[in-house]
Design a protein around this motif. Structure first.
Motif, PDB file in Angstrom:
ATOM      1  N   PHE A  87       0.823  -1.205   0.000  1.00 12.81           N
ATOM      2  CA  PHE A  87       0.000   0.000   0.000  1.00 12.81           C
ATOM      3  C   PHE A  87       0.862   1.262   0.000  1.00 12.81           C
ATOM      4  O   PHE A  87       0.498   2.273  -0.607  1.00 12.81           O
ATOM      5  N   ALA A  88       1.996   1.209   0.693  1.00  8.77           N
ATOM      6  CA  ALA A  88       2.795   2.414   0.884  1.00  8.77           C
ATOM      7  C   ALA A  88       3.671   2.747  -0.316  1.00  8.77           C
ATOM      8  O   ALA A  88       3.995   3.923  -0.522  1.00  8.77           O
ATOM      9  N   PHE A  89       4.061   1.768  -1.087  1.00  9.31           N
ATOM     10  CA  PHE A  89       4.975   2.024  -2.201  1.00  9.31           C
ATOM     11  C   PHE A  89       4.358   1.674  -3.549  1.00  9.31           C
ATOM     12  O   PHE A  89       4.227   2.542  -4.409  1.00  9.31           O
ATOM     13  N   ILE A  90       3.967   0.421  -3.720  1.00  6.39           N
ATOM     14  CA  ILE A  90       3.479  -0.006  -5.036  1.00  6.39           C
ATOM     15  C   ILE A  90       2.231   0.765  -5.446  1.00  6.39           C
ATOM     16  O   ILE A  90       2.131   1.281  -6.558  1.00  6.39           O
ATOM     17  N   VAL A 122      -1.223  13.957  -4.734  1.00  4.14           N
ATOM     18  CA  VAL A 122      -2.527  13.419  -4.307  1.00  4.14           C
ATOM     19  C   VAL A 122      -2.496  11.924  -4.023  1.00  4.14           C
ATOM     20  O   VAL A 122      -3.510  11.354  -3.613  1.00  4.14           O
ATOM     21  N   SER A 123      -1.359  11.266  -4.205  1.00  2.00           N
ATOM     22  CA  SER A 123      -1.305   9.810  -4.026  1.00  2.00           C
ATOM     23  C   SER A 123      -1.470   9.341  -2.583  1.00  2.00           C
ATOM     24  O   SER A 123      -2.163   8.346  -2.337  1.00  2.00           O
ATOM     25  N   PRO A 124      -0.829   9.992  -1.584  1.00  2.00           N
ATOM     26  CA  PRO A 124      -0.863   9.399  -0.224  1.00  2.00           C
ATOM     27  C   PRO A 124      -2.131   9.715   0.547  1.00  2.00           C
ATOM     28  O   PRO A 124      -2.491  10.888   0.724  1.00  2.00           O
ATOM     29  N   GLU A 150       0.812   2.238   6.519  1.00  2.00           N
ATOM     30  CA  GLU A 150       0.747   2.778   5.161  1.00  2.00           C
ATOM     31  C   GLU A 150       1.025   4.273   5.166  1.00  2.00           C
ATOM     32  O   GLU A 150       1.797   4.789   4.354  1.00  2.00           O
ATOM     33  N   SER A 151       0.407   4.977   6.099  1.00  2.00           N
ATOM     34  CA  SER A 151       0.547   6.430   6.140  1.00  2.00           C
ATOM     35  C   SER A 151       1.974   6.862   6.463  1.00  2.00           C
ATOM     36  O   SER A 151       2.415   7.927   6.038  1.00  2.00           O
ATOM     37  N   VAL A 362      -0.580  15.853   4.264  1.00  2.00           N
ATOM     38  CA  VAL A 362       0.605  15.717   3.410  1.00  2.00           C
ATOM     39  C   VAL A 362       0.339  16.256   2.008  1.00  2.00           C
ATOM     40  O   VAL A 362       1.197  16.934   1.422  1.00  2.00           O
ATOM     41  N   SER A 363      -0.839  15.984   1.469  1.00  2.00           N
ATOM     42  CA  SER A 363      -1.162  16.482   0.132  1.00  2.00           C
ATOM     43  C   SER A 363      -1.191  18.009   0.107  1.00  2.00           C
ATOM     44  O   SER A 363      -0.684  18.635  -0.835  1.00  2.00           O
TER      45      SER A 363
END
Length: 527
Positions: A87-90, A122-124, A150-151, A362-363
């Motif tokens: 979830f965090a990278f891929i 906008v991804s995370p 994940e966060s 974060v975004s």
């Protein structure tokens, strides 16, 4: 100057009352804070907040990431490392790629590099929003661990994408070999720098005569030093803070040596991060007028920009659902070849994970960090449109998903208790018996000829039998109190060892018992 101070003071008061209202309505406070910011922003003559884009990461991100890393359970995180890293990278890289191509295809004049800038922003998903919502509903521990883990790492992966994308926008080219080397250095250098600084601060706490105030202040300084130092050597400040925070989290009783330091540090950090989160979510709403004004200067209609924002939002939601179901499918396949943490995943879980993609802090920080102009003096292409699309994504996901997530969780009716942890009652019984036996064993070995022995053991037993605290410590001499403190330290050691060796114990239960022991010791010391 006085007017500005009064304005910011009013914002803090607004944050407090908005959160109070959110608790009364049982709504996640980030949602109401964004709405409150929107309402305040339409007030005529309201003072507009302007934040230096270069400082946005340094002000907000280090303490928020550090606090999240410090609170997450490394034991649970390691157990679920495969799905967390997926979830965090891929998934973050997949989101960024798809958003980049969609933006390049459907937004006129939007280059692929600018698309990757938007995709990285906008991804995370935002952990603060999900965490605030999950407080009002119960989900299995492994679900919340996945969201927290994940966060922690998706922020790093998305910001790495953003950095390379902004370089591509500025230079007009992307050299894969240099990017690969830079990526490796950002990851390895960031993790290494965070661990090195964490070790230095740990040595300071252990070897120098610090008091409570020094301990708390050093803990506040630590994430900023980790972030700034890593960024100075062009590695990942985010990974530096996360890795350093996780390292110190496991060694929290060495890092904050005394019960008073741990108790006061906990209270200070809770208030500090609450205030920072509140300010950031309020800024999301307050920043709308400036974003829309910039959009007009760019010559893009607001209705058109809203359409772009809704398109990107829909893509992100669909991708998260696809990724969630793909993760379950991969788990079902891989369980035949390797051991997985959850060999029989709940078929309802993809719906839950698919709907927990709220964007937030974060975004916003990433979008605001985009420079107004490039190094050559030209305006950063589509900066205001990227800001507006980010705002739409944050607003829609927070309100739409945030307000409906509790109802979805109740409708799914996912069992809270799993076979991978003891129930709270079972864990409490095991831990109570463990700390009682640890204390009795220590007393029998260390107190052989003490005249107060019988009375002391009687008082200790009364404490464990849940009699009133005041009655359980009556008659303890100063020497008896010293023995009592030594006994508590033995109990702490047993709890930490049990946490390492027993995978069925949720670390949250261990931390609760450690917190109770700190309270018990500190209360006796001040009497």
């Amino acid at each position: 100057m006085a007017e500005i101070f009064t304005f910011y003071l009013a914002l803090v008061i607004a944050i407090v009352f908005t959160v109070m209202l959110a608790k009364k309505l049982r709504v996640a406070y980030p949602i109401l804070l964004v709405i409150a910011g929107l309402l305040i922003s339409v007030i005529p003559e309201i003072h507009r907040i302007k934040i230096n884009p270069e400082l946005i990461f340094i002000i907000f991100l280090p303490p928020l990431l550090y606090e999240a890393a410090f609170q997450v359970s490394w034991k649970e995180l390691w157990k679920l490392r495969r799905i967390v890293t997926s979830f965090a990278f891929i998934i973050v890289f997949l989101n960024a790629i798809v958003v980049a191509f969609i933006a390049n295809t459907y937004i006129p004049g939007f280059s692929l590099a600018a698309g990757f800038v938007l995709g990285g922003i906008v991804s995370p998903p935002d952990a603060v929003s999900a965490g605030a919502i999950l407080k009002y509903v119960k989900v299995p521990k492994n679900y919340s661990t996945i969201l927290e883990g994940e966060s922690l790492f998706n922020d790093a992966s998305s910001l790495i994408i953003l950095r390379f994308a902004m370089i591509s926008v500025a230079t007009g080219q992307f050299i894969w070999q240099q990017a690969a080397l830079s990526f490796c250095w950002m990851v390895v250098g960031g993790v290494g720098m965070g661990l090195a600084i964490a070790v230095v601060f740990l040595k300071i706490h252990k070897n120098f005569p610090t008091d409570v105030n020094m301990d708390v202040i050093l803990s506040l300084i630590t994430p900023y030093v980790m972030y700034i130092t890593a960024e100075e050597v062009h590695s990942s400040g985010v990974l530096s803070v996360v890795s350093g925070g996780l390292y110190l989290s496991v060694r929290r009783h060495e890092f904050l040596k005394t019960p008073e330091s741990r108790l006061k540090g906990f209270n200070v950090w809770e208030s500090f991060t609450f205030l920072i989160n509140g300010i950031v979510f309020l800024i999301i709403g307050l920043d709308l007028p400036e974003i829309t004004e910039g959009l007009k200067n760019e010559g893009t209609k607001i209705s058109t920009a809203i359409g772009y924002g809704l398109l990107v939002t829909a893509i992100l939601i669909i991708l998260r659902f696809v990724a969630s179901y793909a993760a379950v499918l991969v788990t079902l396949i891989m369980r035949n070849f390797i051991a997985v943490a959850d060999p029989n995943p709940d078929r309802k879980s993809p719906l839950l994970f698919g709907w927990t993609g709220m964007r937030g802090v974060v975004s916003l920080a990433a979008a605001l960090s985009i420079p107004v102009a490039l190094d050559n003096g030209l305006p950063f292409p589509h900066r205001d449109l990227i800001l507006f699309i980010t705002f739409v994504v944050i607003l829609v996901t927070l309100i739409l998903q945030g307000l409906t997530l509790p109802a979805l969780i109740k409708w799914l009716n996912i069992p809270v208790q799993t076979t991978y942890h003891l129930s709270e009652k079972e864990a409490a019984l095991l831990l109570q018996n463990g700390i009682k036996n640890t204390a009795l064993s220590y007393l029998n070995k260390e107190i052989r000829d003490d005249n107060d022995k019988k009375k002391y053991i009687k008082n200790i037993l009364a404490r464990w039998q849940k009699e009133k605290y005041e009655e359980s410590i009556l008659g303890l001499s100063d020497d008896g109190k010293d023995v009592y403190f030594a006994t508590i330290e033995k109990q702490r050691s047993w709890l930490r060892l049990e946490n390492q060796n027993n995978p069925l114990i949720d670390e949250e239960f261990i931390r609760r018992h450690l917190h109770k022991l700190d309270l018990e010791e500190e209360r006796l010391r001040v009497e």
